[in-house]
Design a protein around this motif. Structure first.
Motif, PDB file in Angstrom:
ATOM      1  N   SER A 415       0.766  -1.251  -0.017  1.00 28.18           N
ATOM      2  CA  SER A 415       0.167  -0.005  -0.016  1.00 28.18           C
ATOM      3  C   SER A 415       0.877   1.280  -0.059  1.00 28.18           C
ATOM      4  CB  SER A 415      -1.030  -0.157   1.232  1.00 28.18           C
ATOM      5  OG  SER A 415      -0.296   0.020   2.239  1.00 28.18           O
ATOM      6  N   PHE A 416       0.471   2.248  -0.749  1.00 27.20           N
ATOM      7  CA  PHE A 416       0.934   3.612  -0.625  1.00 27.20           C
ATOM      8  C   PHE A 416      -0.389   4.390  -1.095  1.00 27.20           C
ATOM      9  CE2 PHE A 416       3.757   2.515  -4.377  1.00 27.20           C
ATOM     10  CZ  PHE A 416       2.976   2.922  -5.165  1.00 27.20           C
ATOM     11  N   THR A 417      -0.323   5.732  -1.208  1.00 24.29           N
ATOM     12  CA  THR A 417      -1.350   6.593  -1.416  1.00 24.29           C
ATOM     13  C   THR A 417      -2.215   6.006  -2.761  1.00 24.29           C
ATOM     14  OG1 THR A 417      -0.180   8.600  -0.587  1.00 24.29           O
ATOM     15  CG2 THR A 417      -2.047   8.858  -2.182  1.00 24.29           C
ATOM     16  N   ALA A 418      -3.376   5.720  -2.450  1.00 23.83           N
ATOM     17  CA  ALA A 418      -4.286   5.235  -3.666  1.00 23.83           C
ATOM     18  C   ALA A 418      -4.096   3.905  -4.175  1.00 23.83           C
ATOM     19  CB  ALA A 418      -4.478   6.300  -4.695  1.00 23.83           C
ATOM     20  N   ILE A 419      -3.160   3.154  -3.513  1.00 18.85           N
ATOM     21  CA  ILE A 419      -2.932   1.825  -3.974  1.00 18.85           C
ATOM     22  C   ILE A 419      -3.106   1.055  -2.727  1.00 18.85           C
ATOM     23  CG2 ILE A 419      -1.184   0.219  -5.150  1.00 18.85           C
ATOM     24  CD1 ILE A 419      -1.958   2.647  -7.027  1.00 18.85           C
ATOM     25  N   ASN A 420      -3.650  -0.231  -3.007  1.00 19.56           N
ATOM     26  CA  ASN A 420      -3.826  -1.265  -2.098  1.00 19.56           C
ATOM     27  C   ASN A 420      -3.946  -2.552  -2.338  1.00 19.56           C
ATOM     28  OD1 ASN A 420      -4.481  -2.590   0.647  1.00 19.56           O
ATOM     29  ND2 ASN A 420      -4.555  -0.313   1.287  1.00 19.56           N
ATOM     30  N   CYS A 421      -2.963  -3.473  -2.218  1.00 21.63           N
ATOM     31  CA  CYS A 421      -3.003  -4.716  -2.873  1.00 21.63           C
ATOM     32  C   CYS A 421      -2.874  -5.819  -1.933  1.00 21.63           C
ATOM     33  CB  CYS A 421      -1.932  -5.090  -3.946  1.00 21.63           C
ATOM     34  SG  CYS A 421      -1.793  -3.661  -5.053  1.00 21.63           S
ATOM     35  N   LEU A 422      -3.189  -7.107  -2.079  1.00 20.22           N
ATOM     36  CA  LEU A 422      -2.840  -8.297  -1.235  1.00 20.22           C
ATOM     37  C   LEU A 422      -2.807  -9.445  -2.210  1.00 20.22           C
ATOM     38  CD1 LEU A 422      -2.956  -9.367   1.892  1.00 20.22           C
ATOM     39  CD2 LEU A 422      -5.603  -9.813   1.421  1.00 20.22           C
ATOM     40  N   ALA A 423      -1.666 -10.202  -1.868  1.00 16.31           N
ATOM     41  CA  ALA A 423      -1.362 -11.475  -2.742  1.00 16.31           C
ATOM     42  C   ALA A 423      -0.762 -12.409  -1.913  1.00 16.31           C
ATOM     43  CB  ALA A 423      -0.532 -11.039  -3.923  1.00 16.31           C
ATOM     44  N   GLY A 424      -1.098 -13.761  -1.994  1.00 17.92           N
ATOM     45  CA  GLY A 424      -0.501 -15.021  -1.479  1.00 17.92           C
ATOM     46  C   GLY A 424      -1.307 -16.093  -1.332  1.00 17.92           C
ATOM     47  N   TYR A 425      -1.446 -16.646  -0.317  1.00 20.01           N
ATOM     48  CA  TYR A 425      -2.133 -18.087  -0.565  1.00 20.01           C
ATOM     49  C   TYR A 425      -3.108 -18.325   0.723  1.00 20.01           C
ATOM     50  CZ  TYR A 425       2.225 -19.294  -2.716  1.00 20.01           C
ATOM     51  OH  TYR A 425       3.445 -19.234  -3.477  1.00 20.01           O
ATOM     52  N   LEU A 426      -3.991 -18.721   0.420  1.00 23.75           N
ATOM     53  CA  LEU A 426      -5.288 -19.114   1.801  1.00 23.75           C
ATOM     54  C   LEU A 426      -5.522 -20.494   1.336  1.00 23.75           C
ATOM     55  CD1 LEU A 426      -8.167 -19.214   0.018  1.00 23.75           C
ATOM     56  CD2 LEU A 426      -7.736 -16.647   0.053  1.00 23.75           C
ATOM     57  N   ARG A 427      -6.309 -21.185   2.327  1.00 21.42           N
ATOM     58  CA  ARG A 427      -6.879 -22.567   2.337  1.00 21.42           C
ATOM     59  C   ARG A 427      -8.290 -22.369   2.547  1.00 21.42           C
ATOM     60  NH1 ARG A 427      -3.831 -24.439   5.926  1.00 21.42           N
ATOM     61  NH2 ARG A 427      -2.310 -25.750   4.592  1.00 21.42           N
ATOM     62  N   THR A 428      -9.029 -23.221   1.564  1.00 22.25           N
ATOM     63  CA  THR A 428     -10.617 -23.008   1.647  1.00 22.25           C
ATOM     64  C   THR A 428     -10.946 -24.042   2.495  1.00 22.25           C
ATOM     65  OG1 THR A 428     -10.806 -24.699  -0.095  1.00 22.25           O
ATOM     66  CG2 THR A 428     -10.575 -22.408  -0.978  1.00 22.25           C
ATOM     67  N   THR A 429     -12.380 -24.084   3.099  1.00 25.58           N
ATOM     68  CA  THR A 429     -13.026 -24.852   3.968  1.00 25.58           C
ATOM     69  C   THR A 429     -12.980 -26.380   3.325  1.00 25.58           C
ATOM     70  OG1 THR A 429     -15.020 -24.175   3.059  1.00 25.58           O
ATOM     71  CG2 THR A 429     -14.394 -23.306   4.968  1.00 25.58           C
ATOM     72  N   ASN A 430     -13.015 -26.668   2.088  1.00 21.83           N
ATOM     73  CA  ASN A 430     -12.572 -27.923   1.698  1.00 21.83           C
ATOM     74  C   ASN A 430     -11.290 -28.420   1.669  1.00 21.83           C
ATOM     75  OD1 ASN A 430     -11.617 -26.697  -0.799  1.00 21.83           O
ATOM     76  ND2 ASN A 430     -13.195 -27.598  -2.102  1.00 21.83           N
ATOM     77  N   GLY A 431     -10.308 -27.640   2.211  1.00 19.30           N
ATOM     78  CA  GLY A 431      -8.822 -28.000   2.177  1.00 19.30           C
ATOM     79  C   GLY A 431      -7.883 -27.541   0.856  1.00 19.30           C
ATOM     80  N   HIS A 432      -8.491 -27.174   0.013  1.00 21.81           N
ATOM     81  CA  HIS A 432      -7.884 -26.708  -1.272  1.00 21.81           C
ATOM     82  C   HIS A 432      -6.772 -25.412  -1.024  1.00 21.81           C
ATOM     83  CE1 HIS A 432     -10.082 -28.781  -4.674  1.00 21.81           C
ATOM     84  NE2 HIS A 432     -10.245 -29.680  -3.449  1.00 21.81           N
ATOM     85  N   GLU A 433      -5.549 -25.466  -1.498  1.00 23.14           N
ATOM     86  CA  GLU A 433      -4.857 -24.565  -1.379  1.00 23.14           C
ATOM     87  C   GLU A 433      -4.895 -23.445  -2.781  1.00 23.14           C
ATOM     88  OE1 GLU A 433      -2.694 -23.766   0.894  1.00 23.14           O
ATOM     89  OE2 GLU A 433      -2.612 -25.756   2.088  1.00 23.14           O
ATOM     90  N   ILE A 434      -4.949 -22.256  -2.235  1.00 19.73           N
ATOM     91  CA  ILE A 434      -5.355 -21.288  -3.600  1.00 19.73           C
ATOM     92  C   ILE A 434      -4.144 -20.255  -3.456  1.00 19.73           C
ATOM     93  CG2 ILE A 434      -6.983 -19.554  -4.148  1.00 19.73           C
ATOM     94  CD1 ILE A 434      -8.195 -22.275  -3.876  1.00 19.73           C
ATOM     95  N   ALA A 435      -3.852 -19.879  -4.718  1.00 14.55           N
ATOM     96  CA  ALA A 435      -3.040 -18.610  -4.728  1.00 14.55           C
ATOM     97  C   ALA A 435      -3.956 -17.426  -5.389  1.00 14.55           C
ATOM     98  CB  ALA A 435      -1.999 -19.027  -5.832  1.00 14.55           C
ATOM     99  N   PHE A 436      -3.674 -16.416  -4.707  1.00 13.65           N
ATOM    100  CA  PHE A 436      -4.924 -15.103  -5.417  1.00 13.65           C
ATOM    101  C   PHE A 436      -3.748 -13.781  -5.295  1.00 13.65           C
ATOM    102  CE2 PHE A 436      -4.636 -14.747  -0.746  1.00 13.65           C
ATOM    103  CZ  PHE A 436      -4.637 -13.435  -0.250  1.00 13.65           C
ATOM    104  N   ALA A 437      -4.379 -12.832  -6.027  1.00 11.68           N
ATOM    105  CA  ALA A 437      -3.908 -11.482  -5.895  1.00 11.68           C
ATOM    106  C   ALA A 437      -5.156 -10.469  -6.221  1.00 11.68           C
ATOM    107  CB  ALA A 437      -2.757 -11.290  -6.952  1.00 11.68           C
TER     108      ALA A 437
END
Length: 462
Positions: A415-437
């Motif tokens: 993040s800086f002025t007017a920009i906000n990003c998030l990217a990485g990994y998460l795990r769903t309730t059914n156990g799947h590994e996800i990559a996202f941005a």
């Protein structure tokens, strides 16, 4: 009996589309890419190839590229050598402090290095002491960095020799009402001066502030404002290599080691390149592990660590001794090409994301995350360094208990002025590994952008 009606769960795409329609801050844009690593297929995309400024999610490209190198585990190293001979308490020759771009080199590391040098049987150096900063060109800022972000500690002066990230911490302790507060500075050094304009327990004195005469590259630190309790502030110092060498010489002198030319010269050290020969002896070495540097890059979004990693990546990938940021960026572009993308579609300006000239896409970020996931050696180091939702790092105060994202998201913020990003990994309730941005652009409310991102993560996990 009347039949119970069950509301069908809407598909993920419909749920995220609804968030974009109703929760995306007005006047802003977003681009999203979500990939199921377990199933090996895309889950969701919204303008996934849209060019966006990544802010600190740029650190993912730098770190993943660096960790994929065969030499990835080589520690960051700072060394002291001498050339000459030791005769009757005197070093007849020159000493070199060789910078290896260690961004975690602190006061404790300096004292350790000096203590090792002090064990050698001399107390006089009849020669010169050099700082070797030849590993990098003389550009101490990245392309597109903002000049008025100095003297903030998040905008460092880059050099292969850096002490305490080139930053001084000032701690103020209040005294009697109206009196000046007591100030303590670390690292202690005569390289900078201190002006104390504080007032203890006096609200009319204004907000506590630490700054310096940065417009003229001065190092007079001025501390102002009200100190009603213990306060601390940081300021960067100009320039890192001089701050390092000045303090190194001061600590040597405190150990009883003096340099003969120092008495005649205005400065007690010079800068020059070390060239090993038959009279060269390594005196001391200090090492920092790559994992320590990566952890700081990811958990705390440390700009200096990311730029140090970029520089070292340039050395490793080019085979050259002297590098610029461009050498590290070339290595990232090579990996982009290896992934099947055209590097000319993007603009890479630095390794940490401070530059407004960086332009990449969520699709590219997810490709880097997929690549890291496919390499166990890379993924293990990256994953354990990423902030955890609601737990630590830059995600500590997001994704609190009771939300689906709590502890299920391991991701890099940006993040800086007017920009906000998030990217990485998460795990769903059914156990799947996800990559996202998720890359929010043109949004002045960081809080609203973060709330949107957290809601998207919750929907993917659901």
């Amino acid at each position: 009996w009347p039949q119970e009606t069950v509301t069908p769960v809407k598909p993920l795409s419909a749920r995220i589309d609804a968030l974009i329609e109703h929760k995306l801050p007005a006047g802003s844009n977003v681009a999203i890419s979500v990939y199921d690593l377990t199933a090996g297929k895309p889950l969701y995309g919204y303008q996934a190839d849209k060019l966006s400024r990544p802010a600190s999610t740029m650190k993912l490209l730098t770190t993943i590229t660096a960790l994929s190198r065969p030499e990835a585990d080589e520690p960051f190293r700072t060394e002291v050598w001498y050339q000459g001979t030791i005769e009757r308490d005197t070093l007849q020759g020159d000493m070199y402090v060789i910078g290896g771009y260690d961004p975690e080199f602190d006061e404790e590391a300096l004292d350790s290095l000096v203590a090792t040098v002090a064990r050698f049987p001399f107390s006089v150096i009849k020669g010169k002491v050099y700082g070797d900063v030849s590993m990098k060109d003389s550009l101490y800022w990245g392309s597109g960095w903002l000049w008025d972000d100095t003297p903030y500690s998040f905008q460092p002066y880059l050099s292969p020799l850096m002490l305490n990230k080139g930053v001084v911490k000032v701690t103020a302790t209040p005294g009697e009402r109206g009196d000046s507060a007591r100030l303590e500075c670390t690292p202690a050094s005569s390289y900078y001066t201190l002006t104390n304009k504080t007032q203890s327990r006096t609200p009319s004195a204004g907000r506590f502030r630490v700054s310096r005469d940065w417009l003229v590259n001065g190092n007079n630190i001025t501390v102002t404002g009200n100190v009603d309790a213990r306060r601390a502030g940081t300021v960067n110092i100009f320039s890192s290599q001089d701050f390092f060498m000045h303090t190194f010489m001061e600590r040597l002198q405190a150990r009883g080691i003096r340099c003969i030319p120092a008495a005649e010269a205005e400065v007690s050290y010079l800068f020059g390149e070390f060239r090993q020969d038959s009279l060269s002896v390594r005196m001391a070495s200090y090492e920092t592990s790559v994992q320590d540097v990566v952890k700081q890059i990811m958990k705390e979004s440390d700009n200096l660590n990311a730029e140090a990693m970029l520089c070292r990546l340039g050395v490793q990938s080019s085979g050259k001794k002297r590098v610029s940021a461009e050498d590290g960026l070339s290595a990232i572009r090579m990996l982009i090409k290896e992934m099947g993308y055209n590097p000319n579609r993007y603009n890479l300006a630095d390794g940490c994301g401070l530059s407004n000239y960086n332009y990449i896409s969520p699709e590219l970020l997810v490709s880097f995350l997929r690549y890291a996931y496919s390499r166990t050696d890379v993924f293990r180091k990256l994953y354990k360094a990423l902030p955890i939702g609601g737990v630590d790092g830059t995600l500590e105060f997001r994704m609190k208990k009771g939300t689906l994202s709590h502890r299920n998201v391991h991701a890099k913020t940006g993040s800086f002025t007017a920009i906000n990003c998030l990217a990485g990994y998460l795990r769903t309730t059914n156990g799947h590994e996800i990559a996202f941005a998720i890359m929010n652009q043109n949004v002045l409310s960081g809080a609203k952008a973060r709330a949107f991102q957290d809601a998207v993560c919750d929907e993917v996990i659901r």
